[in-house]
Design a protein around this motif. Sequence first.
Motif, PDB file in Angstrom:
ATOM      1  N   LEU A 151      90.232  -5.158  52.789  1.00  0.00           N
ATOM      2  CA  LEU A 151      90.300  -4.536  51.653  1.00  0.00           C
ATOM      3  C   LEU A 151      91.492  -5.391  50.798  1.00  0.00           C
ATOM      4  CD1 LEU A 151      90.449  -0.825  53.123  1.00  0.00           C
ATOM      5  CD2 LEU A 151      88.453  -1.928  52.201  1.00  0.00           C
ATOM      6  N   HIS A 152      91.049  -5.953  49.779  1.00  0.00           N
ATOM      7  CA  HIS A 152      91.815  -6.945  48.976  1.00  0.00           C
ATOM      8  C   HIS A 152      92.213  -6.406  47.686  1.00  0.00           C
ATOM      9  CE1 HIS A 152      91.204 -10.574  51.673  1.00  0.00           C
ATOM     10  NE2 HIS A 152      89.970  -9.862  51.782  1.00  0.00           N
ATOM     11  N   GLY A 153      93.196  -6.501  47.295  1.00  0.00           N
ATOM     12  CA  GLY A 153      93.775  -6.160  46.144  1.00  0.00           C
ATOM     13  C   GLY A 153      93.659  -4.854  45.583  1.00  0.00           C
ATOM     14  N   PRO A 154      94.223  -3.658  46.147  1.00  0.00           N
ATOM     15  CA  PRO A 154      93.995  -2.466  45.697  1.00  0.00           C
ATOM     16  C   PRO A 154      94.659  -2.353  44.316  1.00  0.00           C
ATOM     17  CG  PRO A 154      95.985  -2.670  47.434  1.00  0.00           C
ATOM     18  CD  PRO A 154      95.369  -3.832  47.318  1.00  0.00           C
ATOM     19  N   TYR A 155      93.922  -1.482  43.547  1.00  0.00           N
ATOM     20  CA  TYR A 155      94.077  -1.369  41.904  1.00  0.00           C
ATOM     21  C   TYR A 155      95.492  -0.650  41.627  1.00  0.00           C
ATOM     22  CZ  TYR A 155      89.755  -3.378  40.972  1.00  0.00           C
ATOM     23  OH  TYR A 155      88.742  -4.514  40.790  1.00  0.00           O
ATOM     24  N   GLN A 156      95.943   0.320  42.754  1.00  0.00           N
ATOM     25  CA  GLN A 156      97.194   1.003  42.621  1.00  0.00           C
ATOM     26  C   GLN A 156      97.622   1.068  43.972  1.00  0.00           C
ATOM     27  OE1 GLN A 156      96.232   4.771  40.640  1.00  0.00           O
ATOM     28  NE2 GLN A 156      95.390   5.561  42.345  1.00  0.00           N
ATOM     29  N   PRO A 157      98.845   1.407  44.296  1.00  0.00           N
ATOM     30  CA  PRO A 157      99.318   1.657  45.750  1.00  0.00           C
ATOM     31  C   PRO A 157      98.658   3.127  46.162  1.00  0.00           C
ATOM     32  CG  PRO A 157     100.990   1.047  44.260  1.00  0.00           C
ATOM     33  CD  PRO A 157     100.034   1.288  43.195  1.00  0.00           C
ATOM     34  N   LEU A 158      98.246   2.871  47.168  1.00  0.00           N
ATOM     35  CA  LEU A 158      97.790   3.996  48.207  1.00  0.00           C
ATOM     36  C   LEU A 158      98.891   4.614  48.980  1.00  0.00           C
ATOM     37  CD1 LEU A 158      94.324   2.542  49.307  1.00  0.00           C
ATOM     38  CD2 LEU A 158      94.826   4.050  47.397  1.00  0.00           C
ATOM     39  N   ALA A 159      98.910   5.826  49.220  1.00  0.00           N
ATOM     40  CA  ALA A 159      99.687   6.791  49.950  1.00  0.00           C
ATOM     41  C   ALA A 159      99.087   7.410  51.049  1.00  0.00           C
ATOM     42  CB  ALA A 159     100.412   7.595  48.955  1.00  0.00           C
ATOM     43  N   GLU A 160      99.832   7.668  52.194  1.00  0.00           N
ATOM     44  CA  GLU A 160      99.077   8.396  53.219  1.00  0.00           C
ATOM     45  C   GLU A 160      98.237   9.625  52.720  1.00  0.00           C
ATOM     46  OE1 GLU A 160     100.371   9.751  57.593  1.00  0.00           O
ATOM     47  OE2 GLU A 160     101.987   9.283  56.258  1.00  0.00           O
ATOM     48  N   GLY A 161      97.280   9.989  53.209  1.00  0.00           N
ATOM     49  CA  GLY A 161      96.317  11.121  52.754  1.00  0.00           C
ATOM     50  C   GLY A 161      95.565  10.902  51.829  1.00  0.00           C
ATOM     51  N   GLU A 162      95.569   9.744  50.839  1.00  0.00           N
ATOM     52  CA  GLU A 162      94.636   9.692  49.752  1.00  0.00           C
ATOM     53  C   GLU A 162      93.363   9.338  50.589  1.00  0.00           C
ATOM     54  OE1 GLU A 162      95.596   7.605  46.347  1.00  0.00           O
ATOM     55  OE2 GLU A 162      97.817   7.496  47.005  1.00  0.00           O
ATOM     56  N   LYS A 163      92.251   9.269  49.765  1.00  0.00           N
ATOM     57  CA  LYS A 163      90.930   9.434  50.237  1.00  0.00           C
ATOM     58  C   LYS A 163      90.059   8.423  49.146  1.00  0.00           C
ATOM     59  CE  LYS A 163      91.420  13.522  52.770  1.00  0.00           C
ATOM     60  NZ  LYS A 163      90.715  14.170  53.708  1.00  0.00           N
ATOM     61  N   PRO A 164      90.273   7.119  49.548  1.00  0.00           N
ATOM     62  CA  PRO A 164      89.416   6.238  48.633  1.00  0.00           C
ATOM     63  C   PRO A 164      87.979   6.326  49.256  1.00  0.00           C
ATOM     64  CG  PRO A 164      90.772   4.720  50.057  1.00  0.00           C
ATOM     65  CD  PRO A 164      91.307   6.217  50.306  1.00  0.00           C
ATOM     66  N   VAL A 165      87.076   6.037  48.337  1.00  0.00           N
ATOM     67  CA  VAL A 165      85.433   5.876  48.708  1.00  0.00           C
ATOM     68  C   VAL A 165      85.195   4.356  48.900  1.00  0.00           C
ATOM     69  CG1 VAL A 165      83.167   6.485  47.768  1.00  0.00           C
ATOM     70  CG2 VAL A 165      85.102   8.040  47.612  1.00  0.00           C
ATOM     71  N   ILE A 166      84.503   4.051  49.955  1.00  0.00           N
ATOM     72  CA  ILE A 166      83.987   2.599  50.109  1.00  0.00           C
ATOM     73  C   ILE A 166      82.705   2.865  50.269  1.00  0.00           C
ATOM     74  CG2 ILE A 166      84.211   0.510  51.298  1.00  0.00           C
ATOM     75  CD1 ILE A 166      87.213   1.458  52.207  1.00  0.00           C
ATOM     76  N   THR A 167      81.770   1.974  49.449  1.00  0.00           N
ATOM     77  CA  THR A 167      80.516   2.055  49.577  1.00  0.00           C
ATOM     78  C   THR A 167      79.777   1.028  50.490  1.00  0.00           C
ATOM     79  OG1 THR A 167      80.284   3.306  47.667  1.00  0.00           O
ATOM     80  CG2 THR A 167      78.285   2.239  48.248  1.00  0.00           C
ATOM     81  N   LEU A 168      79.063   1.252  51.456  1.00  0.00           N
ATOM     82  CA  LEU A 168      78.540   0.359  52.492  1.00  0.00           C
ATOM     83  C   LEU A 168      77.411  -0.208  51.841  1.00  0.00           C
ATOM     84  CD1 LEU A 168      79.459   1.994  55.862  1.00  0.00           C
ATOM     85  CD2 LEU A 168      80.761   0.095  54.580  1.00  0.00           C
ATOM     86  N   LYS A 169      76.846  -1.343  51.733  1.00  0.00           N
ATOM     87  CA  LYS A 169      75.749  -1.775  51.300  1.00  0.00           C
ATOM     88  C   LYS A 169      74.806  -2.150  52.291  1.00  0.00           C
ATOM     89  CE  LYS A 169      77.974  -3.844  47.274  1.00  0.00           C
ATOM     90  NZ  LYS A 169      78.184  -5.404  46.686  1.00  0.00           N
ATOM     91  N   LEU A 170      73.606  -1.645  52.250  1.00  0.00           N
ATOM     92  CA  LEU A 170      72.474  -1.977  53.380  1.00  0.00           C
ATOM     93  C   LEU A 170      71.522  -3.065  52.699  1.00  0.00           C
ATOM     94  CD1 LEU A 170      71.507   1.746  54.181  1.00  0.00           C
ATOM     95  CD2 LEU A 170      73.456   0.409  55.355  1.00  0.00           C
ATOM     96  N   ALA A 171      71.086  -3.829  53.861  1.00  0.00           N
ATOM     97  CA  ALA A 171      70.307  -4.928  53.543  1.00  0.00           C
ATOM     98  C   ALA A 171      69.012  -4.446  52.505  1.00  0.00           C
ATOM     99  CB  ALA A 171      69.809  -5.395  54.802  1.00  0.00           C
ATOM    100  N   ASP A 172      68.532  -3.464  52.789  1.00  0.00           N
ATOM    101  CA  ASP A 172      67.545  -2.869  51.909  1.00  0.00           C
ATOM    102  C   ASP A 172      67.525  -2.580  50.508  1.00  0.00           C
ATOM    103  OD1 ASP A 172      68.564  -0.302  52.372  1.00  0.00           O
ATOM    104  OD2 ASP A 172      66.906   0.549  53.635  1.00  0.00           O
ATOM    105  N   GLY A 173      68.827  -2.754  50.333  1.00  0.00           N
ATOM    106  CA  GLY A 173      69.248  -2.218  48.858  1.00  0.00           C
ATOM    107  C   GLY A 173      69.897  -0.957  48.674  1.00  0.00           C
ATOM    108  N   ARG A 174      69.741  -0.101  49.569  1.00  0.00           N
ATOM    109  CA  ARG A 174      70.500   1.122  49.415  1.00  0.00           C
ATOM    110  C   ARG A 174      71.873   1.143  49.741  1.00  0.00           C
ATOM    111  NH1 ARG A 174      67.781   4.889  53.396  1.00  0.00           N
ATOM    112  NH2 ARG A 174      67.766   3.051  54.980  1.00  0.00           N
TER     113      ARG A 174
END
Length: 147
Positions: free
Chosen positions: A111-134
């Motif tokens: 995870l490169h370059g967080p836009y803002q500092p993250l703190a313990e307990g925060e819950k960022p969303v990371i979207t996984l990309k599938l080969a079929d486009g979903r």
Amino acid sequence: MNHRTGMIGLAALLMSCWGTVHAAECLPVAKAAWVRLPPVAMPMMAGFVRIENPCKTPISIVGAESLAFEDVSLHETREEGGVSRMREVAALPIAPGKAVELKPGGLHLMLHGPYQPLAEGEKPVITLKLADGRSLPVVFEVRKGAP
């Protein structure tokens, strides 16, 4: 073609379409997703998750993205000649009924370059990309250490 033949053909067509749509709706399942909070602010962090494939067909994770980070990529840490080396992984295939664990010392998300500092307990969303486009949005929990 008579009415009965037409109805049988229509039923067969609908069933074949339903099977295609149903198969396309099957998504991997992400569990125990977390981001390791570094001891001091850093431009890079690591994300870990267990990804299960409950589908009847193989799936492949080919990338990731997040509104919380400038860049997200799939990496692997390997021991080579007594030295720990990290390399980017282009795709992560997961066979039907199998799972892959992204964990410290192995496969992980960089995870490169967080836009803002993250703190313990925060819950960022990371979207996984599938080969079929979903895509598969996953909520990660920020933690100081292993779960």
